[in-house]
Design an enzyme around this catalytic site. Structure first.
Site, mmCIF file in Angstrom:
data_model
loop_
_atom_site.group_PDB
_atom_site.id
_atom_site.type_symbol
_atom_site.label_atom_id
_atom_site.label_comp_id
_atom_site.label_asym_id
_atom_site.label_seq_id
_atom_site.Cartn_x
_atom_site.Cartn_y
_atom_site.Cartn_z
ATOM 1 N N ARG A 49 83.770 27.451 -13.631
ATOM 2 C CA ARG A 49 84.635 28.595 -13.326
ATOM 3 C C ARG A 49 85.421 28.419 -12.034
ATOM 4 O O ARG A 49 86.287 29.223 -11.720
ATOM 5 C CB ARG A 49 83.797 29.877 -13.260
ATOM 6 C CG ARG A 49 83.364 30.356 -14.626
ATOM 7 C CD ARG A 49 82.350 31.450 -14.532
ATOM 8 N NE ARG A 49 81.137 30.971 -13.866
ATOM 9 C CZ ARG A 49 80.012 31.671 -13.770
ATOM 10 N NH1 ARG A 49 79.949 32.880 -14.298
ATOM 11 N NH2 ARG A 49 78.957 31.168 -13.167
ATOM 12 N N LYS A 104 67.847 19.981 -22.086
ATOM 13 C CA LYS A 104 66.661 20.836 -22.087
ATOM 14 C C LYS A 104 66.824 21.914 -21.010
ATOM 15 O O LYS A 104 67.587 21.688 -20.071
ATOM 16 C CB LYS A 104 65.409 20.009 -21.854
ATOM 17 C CG LYS A 104 65.281 19.510 -20.401
ATOM 18 C CD LYS A 104 63.877 19.275 -19.986
ATOM 19 C CE LYS A 104 63.758 19.361 -18.482
ATOM 20 N NZ LYS A 104 62.513 19.075 -17.896
ATOM 21 N N HIS A 151 65.713 12.721 -21.477
ATOM 22 C CA HIS A 151 66.107 11.493 -20.768
ATOM 23 C C HIS A 151 64.956 10.501 -20.634
ATOM 24 O O HIS A 151 65.185 9.326 -20.377
ATOM 25 C CB HIS A 151 66.762 11.813 -19.419
ATOM 26 C CG HIS A 151 65.825 12.320 -18.384
ATOM 27 N ND1 HIS A 151 65.499 13.640 -18.271
ATOM 28 C CD2 HIS A 151 65.137 11.682 -17.415
ATOM 29 C CE1 HIS A 151 64.657 13.786 -17.275
ATOM 30 N NE2 HIS A 151 64.414 12.619 -16.742
ATOM 31 N N GLU A 163 55.200 14.610 -9.996
ATOM 32 C CA GLU A 163 56.287 14.767 -9.038
ATOM 33 C C GLU A 163 55.694 15.120 -7.680
ATOM 34 O O GLU A 163 54.727 15.888 -7.615
ATOM 35 C CB GLU A 163 57.220 15.892 -9.472
ATOM 36 C CG GLU A 163 57.947 15.613 -10.768
ATOM 37 C CD GLU A 163 58.770 16.808 -11.197
ATOM 38 O OE1 GLU A 163 59.768 17.103 -10.524
ATOM 39 O OE2 GLU A 163 58.388 17.448 -12.179
ATOM 40 N N HIS A 173 59.092 16.076 -22.658
ATOM 41 C CA HIS A 173 58.920 14.682 -22.236
ATOM 42 C C HIS A 173 57.571 14.098 -22.649
ATOM 43 O O HIS A 173 57.495 13.020 -23.233
ATOM 44 C CB HIS A 173 59.048 14.568 -20.712
ATOM 45 C CG HIS A 173 60.320 15.125 -20.172
ATOM 46 N ND1 HIS A 173 61.542 14.877 -20.743
ATOM 47 C CD2 HIS A 173 60.569 15.931 -19.112
ATOM 48 C CE1 HIS A 173 62.486 15.497 -20.049
ATOM 49 N NE2 HIS A 173 61.917 16.149 -19.055
ATOM 50 N N LYS A 222 53.769 19.416 -10.104
ATOM 51 C CA LYS A 222 54.630 19.333 -8.924
ATOM 52 C C LYS A 222 53.748 19.246 -7.687
ATOM 53 O O LYS A 222 52.601 19.655 -7.705
ATOM 54 C CB LYS A 222 55.519 20.564 -8.841
ATOM 55 C CG LYS A 222 56.576 20.581 -9.942
ATOM 56 C CD LYS A 222 57.743 21.442 -9.564
ATOM 57 C CE LYS A 222 58.864 21.315 -10.572
ATOM 58 N NZ LYS A 222 59.682 20.110 -10.408
HETATM 59 P P1 NAP Z 1 73.505 24.527 -12.010
HETATM 60 O O1 NAP Z 1 73.481 23.658 -10.799
HETATM 61 O O2 NAP Z 1 73.249 25.981 -11.859
HETATM 62 O O3 NAP Z 1 74.941 24.318 -12.697
HETATM 63 C C1 NAP Z 1 75.412 25.116 -13.729
HETATM 64 C C2 NAP Z 1 76.849 24.712 -14.039
HETATM 65 O O4 NAP Z 1 77.336 25.559 -15.086
HETATM 66 C C3 NAP Z 1 77.801 24.876 -12.876
HETATM 67 O O5 NAP Z 1 78.808 23.891 -12.949
HETATM 68 C C4 NAP Z 1 78.404 26.253 -13.132
HETATM 69 O O6 NAP Z 1 79.634 26.375 -12.488
HETATM 70 C C5 NAP Z 1 78.543 26.205 -14.650
HETATM 71 N N1 NAP Z 1 78.596 27.524 -15.255
HETATM 72 C C6 NAP Z 1 77.672 28.501 -15.208
HETATM 73 N N2 NAP Z 1 78.099 29.586 -15.888
HETATM 74 C C7 NAP Z 1 79.319 29.284 -16.364
HETATM 75 C C8 NAP Z 1 80.293 29.988 -17.123
HETATM 76 N N3 NAP Z 1 80.077 31.236 -17.563
HETATM 77 N N4 NAP Z 1 81.441 29.360 -17.425
HETATM 78 C C9 NAP Z 1 81.682 28.102 -17.000
HETATM 79 N N5 NAP Z 1 80.807 27.388 -16.289
HETATM 80 C C10 NAP Z 1 79.644 27.966 -15.965
HETATM 81 O O7 NAP Z 1 72.492 24.019 -13.116
HETATM 82 P P2 NAP Z 1 71.946 22.526 -13.342
HETATM 83 O O8 NAP Z 1 70.767 22.294 -12.471
HETATM 84 O O9 NAP Z 1 73.075 21.565 -13.276
HETATM 85 O O10 NAP Z 1 71.379 22.640 -14.820
HETATM 86 C C11 NAP Z 1 72.201 22.714 -15.952
HETATM 87 C C12 NAP Z 1 71.330 22.612 -17.201
HETATM 88 O O11 NAP Z 1 70.685 21.350 -17.232
HETATM 89 C C13 NAP Z 1 70.215 23.659 -17.246
HETATM 90 O O12 NAP Z 1 69.969 23.969 -18.580
HETATM 91 C C14 NAP Z 1 69.039 22.902 -16.670
HETATM 92 O O13 NAP Z 1 67.809 23.445 -17.078
HETATM 93 C C15 NAP Z 1 69.278 21.532 -17.263
HETATM 94 N N6 NAP Z 1 68.648 20.438 -16.519
HETATM 95 C C16 NAP Z 1 68.910 20.286 -15.188
HETATM 96 C C17 NAP Z 1 68.328 19.220 -14.516
HETATM 97 C C18 NAP Z 1 68.614 18.960 -13.055
HETATM 98 O O14 NAP Z 1 68.111 17.956 -12.547
HETATM 99 N N7 NAP Z 1 69.380 19.791 -12.390
HETATM 100 C C19 NAP Z 1 67.486 18.317 -15.193
HETATM 101 C C20 NAP Z 1 67.269 18.511 -16.551
HETATM 102 C C21 NAP Z 1 67.866 19.568 -17.201
HETATM 103 P P3 NAP Z 1 80.226 27.791 -12.004
HETATM 104 O O15 NAP Z 1 79.064 28.702 -11.718
HETATM 105 O O16 NAP Z 1 81.032 27.441 -10.817
HETATM 106 O O17 NAP Z 1 81.069 28.265 -13.137
#
Ligand code: NAP
Length: 486
Positions: A43, A142, A172, A210, A234, A334
């Site tokens: 966004r 996930k 992964h 972890e 996993h 963790k």
């Molecule tokens: P995050 O840091 O909160 O990022 C979420 C992303 O989605 C941001 O780019 C956000 O940008 C965008 N977003 C949220 N609402 C939106 C909307 N309505 N329209 C457009 N964009 C939107 O989350 P994350 O840690 O990257 O995790 C993302 C997913 O991957 C989750 O399901 C998480 O469980 C999974 N995951 C994450 C990890 C990890 O290491 N982080 C590992 C495995 C799985 P804006 O808010 O600026 O729009």
């Protein structure tokens, strides 16, 4: 092949910590087709150049071998674009369609790296915008649901828009080189197959440890817990890779059919067996690598009376002819003593030792994290004999170390890089099919149900240790010990 890769959640933690570095490595290795475009979607109001500038320092945080030089980054950044979209607004998808039409790519991969509550909406809107033809694949991160019903609902919506071949559920751990090598070891060699069964294997241990706590993701973690976050996906996927029968071919469905059979053969939990065979824990303040850290209940965004488990150890069995009676011990948590993920296959002890000294059983260690590799632990004679006519000394433990970095020094491909390349190429072997995922939920659900009713709190453990003592007692019942205790 020309491609467009759309990264929904293009400014998120997953995107900049894992996906973009993997794409940069793929670009550097020459594995990304020329002209392929990567579109970040979120966004924020960013131009293409502002997005490129935002990402650059983040990629440069990588360790030195993976860090891009200015020239490398500029070359990669030509692929990068940004589109402002609110994914909950249907009209935004028309702009996405227009952007994609400007490229006319052969393959379009939509990677859903956003909160999963947006997945159904995103899929429906992609369908409504006509972005579900056979050029399009979606990659789903996930957690896919928080129980069987919610996973089914997500799958129902995804299937109403995409075919099973177009929907790629990513785990992964399956992209890790040592998991690939487990497949190669089992099905590309004859040596292990005769031993890969209950007659020769005493137990299997999986540790996914972890040292970090929940960090800034306390609210997410508190809704999730270790069982949903690590075991349902996993750990169970690793169990399938260890226990599956040889597939009839290397095609995706032959492999996934065999994995599904393993999931269906896991011993179902009952109320009694949950209380007996599953240990849940929660970390208290302690020290990890000499640094004092707070307890889970003191972490940001975690309620002070939370009952969420940050540790699980459990015992299960695969109920079929190959594995009957062999304990599979799984633990994850963790704030444990070390970041270390590995599988240990313990072979049975010698039937009749003839050498002096303790007869240690063989074991195969499959290392997943922080380094990956395979070690086969054996006993060997050192070859020194005394001139006084005494016997050759007792055997010493040695291990055959298949260090992949030495064997294949160039172009080691990380898990996300491998899976992203597979998603672009449409290779589905390493992605989880919906029936596997639903079966995994079916298996963990009784545990969640019993925990909901059980008044007992998770067992406390000090940060920087290997979890509550009950975890050691669980494996001791089978005459086993976790690696750090043996
Ligand atoms: P995050 O840091 O909160 O990022 C979420 C992303 O989605 C941001 O780019 C956000 O940008 C965008 N977003 C949220 N609402 C939106 C909307 N309505 N329209 C457009 N964009 C939107 O989350 P994350 O840690 O990257 O995790 C993302 C997913 O991957 C989750 O399901 C998480 O469980 C999974 N995951 C994450 C990890 C990890 O290491 N982080 C590992 C495995 C799985 P804006 O808010 O600026 O729009």
């Amino acid at each position: 092949m020309s491609f467009d890769l759309v990264l929904f959640g293009g400014t998120g933690d997953l995107a900049w910590r894992k996906l973009m570095p993997a794409l940069f490595q793929a670009h550097r290795h020459g594995n990304l087709p020329e002209g392929g475009r990567i579109l970040g979607v979120a966004r924020d109001d960013l131009s293409d150049d502002a997005y490129r500038a935002w990402l650059k320092p983040k990629l440069q945080e990588a360790d030195s071998a993976k860090r891009p030089s200015d020239a490398d980054y500029e070359d990669f950044a030509r692929r990068l674009h940004f589109l402002r979209m609110d994914l909950s607004q249907p009209e935004a998808y028309g702009r996405l369609r227009a952007w994609l039409e400007s490229g006319r790519a052969d393959t379009i991969v939509c990677y859903l790296a956003t909160s999963p509550h947006l997945f159904p909406q995103i899929c429906e809107q992609l369908g409504a915008a006509g972005l579900n033809d056979k050029r399009v694949r979606v990659v789903l991160e996930k957690p896919l649901g928080h129980d069987l019903a919610s996973a089914r609902e997500i799958n129902r919506v995804v299937r109403s828009v995409f075919t099973e071949q177009q929907a790629l559920r990513i785990d992964h751990y399956l992209g890790k080189p040592s998991v690939q090598n487990l497949m190669a070891l089992r099905f590309g060699n004859v040596l292990f197959e005769p031993l890969w069964r209950r007659e020769s294997i005493a137990s299997v241990q999986i540790t996914l440890a972890e040292s970090l706590g929940v960090g800034t993701r306390g609210d997410f973690y508190n809704r999730t817990g270790a069982l949903r976050d690590m075991v349902q996906n996993h750990a169970l996927q690793l169990v399938t890779m260890i226990a599956m029968e040889p597939p009839s071919s290397n095609d995706a469905d032959s492999i996934r059919d065999e994995k599904l059979k393993v999931l269906r053969s896991l011993k179902p939990f009952t109320e009694d067996s949950v209380l007996r065979d599953v240990v849940r824990g929660q970390y208290r303040a302690g020290a990890v690598a000499g640094v004092a850290v707070p307890g889970y209940l003191e972490e940001a965004k975690v309620p002070s009376d939370s009952r969420t488990e940050t540790f699980v150890a459990l015992r299960t069995e695969v109920q079929n002819w190959r594995w009957a009676g062999v304990p599979f011990h799984i633990r994850t948590g963790k704030r444990l003593a070390q970041r270390e993920s590995e599988i240990v296959i313990h072979f049975r002890p010698l039937p009749h030792p003839i050498f002096a000294g303790p007869a240690q059983a063989n074991k195969l260690v499959i290392k997943l994290q922080p380094e990956d590799g395979l070690e086969l632990h054996m006993l060997a004679a050192r070859g020194s004999a005394s001139a006084l006519g005494q016997q050759v000394e007792a055997l010493s433990p040695v291990f055959l170390d298949l260090d992949f970095d030495k064997v294949f020094p160039t172009q080691r491909v990380g898990a996300y890089e491998r899976l992203l390349m597979d998603a672009l190429a449409g290779r589905l072997n390493l992605f989880v099919r919906s029936d596997e995922q639903e079966q995994a939920w079916r298996w963990v659900e009784p545990v969640l149900e019993v925990w909901k009713r059980d008044p007992a709190l998770p067992k406390p453990y000090q940060a920087g240790t290997w979890g509550p003592p009950a975890s050691s007692a669980l494996v001791a019942r089978d005459g086993c010990a976790w690696p750090e205790e043996s």
